[in-house]
Design a protein around this motif. Structure first.
Motif, mmCIF file in Angstrom:
data_model
loop_
_atom_site.group_PDB
_atom_site.id
_atom_site.type_symbol
_atom_site.label_atom_id
_atom_site.label_comp_id
_atom_site.label_asym_id
_atom_site.label_seq_id
_atom_site.Cartn_x
_atom_site.Cartn_y
_atom_site.Cartn_z
ATOM 1 N N UNK A 260 -13.050 7.259 -12.913
ATOM 2 C CA UNK A 260 -12.983 7.417 -11.456
ATOM 3 C C UNK A 260 -12.320 6.223 -10.784
ATOM 4 N N UNK A 261 -12.608 5.024 -11.292
ATOM 5 C CA UNK A 261 -12.029 3.817 -10.687
ATOM 6 C C UNK A 261 -10.526 3.749 -10.900
ATOM 7 N N UNK A 262 -10.085 4.178 -12.078
ATOM 8 C CA UNK A 262 -8.639 4.158 -12.369
ATOM 9 C C UNK A 262 -7.915 5.052 -11.362
ATOM 10 N N UNK A 263 -8.497 6.217 -11.119
ATOM 11 C CA UNK A 263 -7.875 7.151 -10.178
ATOM 12 C C UNK A 263 -7.924 6.573 -8.761
ATOM 13 N N UNK A 264 -9.071 6.037 -8.371
ATOM 14 C CA UNK A 264 -9.197 5.477 -7.022
ATOM 15 C C UNK A 264 -8.177 4.348 -6.804
ATOM 16 N N UNK A 265 -8.102 3.425 -7.758
ATOM 17 C CA UNK A 265 -7.191 2.274 -7.598
ATOM 18 C C UNK A 265 -5.738 2.759 -7.517
ATOM 19 N N UNK A 266 -5.364 3.729 -8.359
ATOM 20 C CA UNK A 266 -3.993 4.273 -8.302
ATOM 21 C C UNK A 266 -3.738 4.912 -6.934
ATOM 22 N N UNK A 267 -4.724 5.643 -6.429
ATOM 23 C CA UNK A 267 -4.583 6.319 -5.136
ATOM 24 C C UNK A 267 -4.420 5.308 -3.992
ATOM 25 N N UNK A 268 -5.211 4.230 -4.041
ATOM 26 C CA UNK A 268 -5.141 3.241 -2.947
ATOM 27 C C UNK A 268 -3.749 2.589 -2.935
ATOM 28 N N UNK A 269 -3.222 2.283 -4.106
ATOM 29 C CA UNK A 269 -1.873 1.687 -4.170
ATOM 30 C C UNK A 269 -0.839 2.680 -3.619
ATOM 31 N N UNK A 270 -0.976 3.949 -3.986
ATOM 32 C CA UNK A 270 -0.024 4.964 -3.508
ATOM 33 C C UNK A 270 -0.112 5.128 -1.991
ATOM 34 N N UNK A 271 -1.320 5.100 -1.470
ATOM 35 C CA UNK A 271 -1.577 5.252 -0.032
ATOM 36 C C UNK A 271 -0.905 4.113 0.753
ATOM 37 N N UNK A 272 -1.152 2.884 0.303
ATOM 38 C CA UNK A 272 -0.578 1.724 1.000
ATOM 39 C C UNK A 272 0.954 1.737 0.895
ATOM 40 N N UNK A 273 1.442 2.106 -0.262
ATOM 41 C CA UNK A 273 2.894 2.146 -0.476
ATOM 42 C C UNK A 273 3.550 3.140 0.480
ATOM 43 N N UNK A 274 2.916 4.292 0.634
ATOM 44 C CA UNK A 274 3.457 5.329 1.518
ATOM 45 C C UNK A 274 3.512 4.842 2.970
ATOM 46 N N UNK A 275 2.465 4.166 3.389
ATOM 47 C CA UNK A 275 2.444 3.660 4.767
ATOM 48 C C UNK A 275 3.463 2.535 4.960
ATOM 49 N N UNK A 276 3.468 1.589 4.026
ATOM 50 C CA UNK A 276 4.318 0.407 4.231
ATOM 51 C C UNK A 276 5.803 0.677 4.016
ATOM 52 N N UNK A 277 6.124 1.594 3.121
ATOM 53 C CA UNK A 277 7.551 1.777 2.836
ATOM 54 C C UNK A 277 8.154 2.978 3.573
ATOM 55 N N UNK A 278 7.327 3.916 4.021
ATOM 56 C CA UNK A 278 7.898 5.102 4.675
ATOM 57 C C UNK A 278 7.392 5.280 6.106
ATOM 58 N N UNK A 279 6.067 5.400 6.276
ATOM 59 C CA UNK A 279 5.553 5.707 7.617
ATOM 60 C C UNK A 279 5.811 4.578 8.621
ATOM 61 N N UNK A 280 5.464 3.343 8.276
ATOM 62 C CA UNK A 280 5.570 2.255 9.249
ATOM 63 C C UNK A 280 7.032 1.977 9.634
ATOM 64 N N UNK A 281 7.957 1.867 8.681
ATOM 65 C CA UNK A 281 9.361 1.653 9.082
ATOM 66 C C UNK A 281 9.881 2.802 9.944
ATOM 67 N N UNK A 282 9.458 4.020 9.622
ATOM 68 C CA UNK A 282 9.904 5.182 10.404
ATOM 69 C C UNK A 282 9.352 5.100 11.833
ATOM 70 N N UNK A 283 8.069 4.679 11.955
ATOM 71 C CA UNK A 283 7.432 4.579 13.270
ATOM 72 C C UNK A 283 8.135 3.530 14.126
ATOM 73 N N UNK A 284 8.494 2.404 13.521
ATOM 74 C CA UNK A 284 9.152 1.324 14.281
ATOM 75 C C UNK A 284 10.538 1.737 14.766
ATOM 76 N N UNK A 285 11.183 2.570 13.986
ATOM 77 C CA UNK A 285 12.562 2.969 14.322
ATOM 78 C C UNK A 285 12.601 4.105 15.341
ATOM 79 N N UNK A 286 11.421 4.698 15.653
ATOM 80 C CA UNK A 286 11.398 5.887 16.537
ATOM 81 C C UNK A 286 11.758 5.512 17.977
#
Ligand SMILES: [Fe+2]
Ligand SMILES: [Fe+2]
Length: 221
Positions: free
Chosen positions: A195-221
């Motif tokens: 369960x921890x392996x899955x959780x840790x992988x998910x948290x990294x994916x979540x942060x990556x999605x926000x920092x590399x896609x959502x946040x730059x897109x929001x700033x450019x809007x």
């Protein structure tokens, strides 16, 4: 083109913290990203007997895939983040805190017991819950209203909180000895690390999605 994160001199610890799926690749190759995580990618590849180019190629494929999987429209992307990550982290963390507590109580005197894991998971649960609640009630509505460059400061704070979360993932990796199960581990201990392996992988994916896609897109809007 290879992402700058994958420079041969980057510490594997930093790649595991920032790139979804990298932790799994490192675990398969027996590359430690906890205590030995100060190693550079070049040194880690040499130590594991792998070609640097081949290892970098596998990691780059993860970066390419993460960008492809994200919904194109911002509303869809936010909905995906809330459903796939926020709700899932909350559910899994409640379960994992209880399981960790049980394993620490029953196996506390074992040499490889994950001492301090329950405390680290409670800190992760509380930090993430506060962070995600802020995103849900303030940040995401502001992004959807098209606040654009006005979000620079709030996004800086969110990124700082992500760094705190990443530090807690590292602590979990440390107290569980790299999520390596001892020989003969019981069912609860095994379920906990799965369960921890899955959780840790998910948290990294979540942060990556926000920092590399959502946040730059929001700033450019
Ligand atoms: Fe989030
Ligand atoms: Fe976030």
């Amino acid at each position: 083109m290879t992402d700058p994160l994958l420079s041969p001199e980057t510490a594997v610890r930093d790649i595991a913290a920032k790139l979804p799926g990298a932790a799994g690749i490192f675990r398969d190759a027996d590359i430690s990203f906890c205590c030995g995580g100060g190693l550079s990618l070049r040194e880690a590849a040499a130590q594991a007997g792998l070609e640097l180019a081949a290892l970098t190629g596998r990691l780059q494929a993860l970066i390419d895939r993460a960008a492809e999987d994200a919904p194109q429209d911002t509303q869809g992307l936010i909905g995906h983040i809330m459903e796939r990550y926020h709700a899932t982290h909350r559910e899994e963390l409640n379960f994992l805190v209880q399981l960790a507590n049980r394993v620490e109580m029953v196996h506390g005197d074992h040499d490889e017991a994950p001492l301090g894991l329950t405390e680290a998971l409670i800190a992760l649960r509380d930090d993430l819950d506060a962070h995600m609640s802020k995103e849900e009630s303030v940040l995401f509505p502001a992004i959807l209203s098209g606040a654009g460059a006005l979000l620079a400061e709030p996004l800086r704070v969110m990124n700082e909180e992500h760094t705190g979360t990443t530090d807690l993932l590292r602590r979990i990796e440390h107290v569980t000895h790299g999520l390596a199960l001892p020989v003969g581990a019981c069912g609860s201990w095994t379920a906990l690390y799965t369960g921890l392996r899955k959780l840790c992988d998910d948290v990294v994916a979540h942060i990556h999605l926000e920092e590399t896609i959502l946040f730059p897109r929001a700033l450019a809007a």
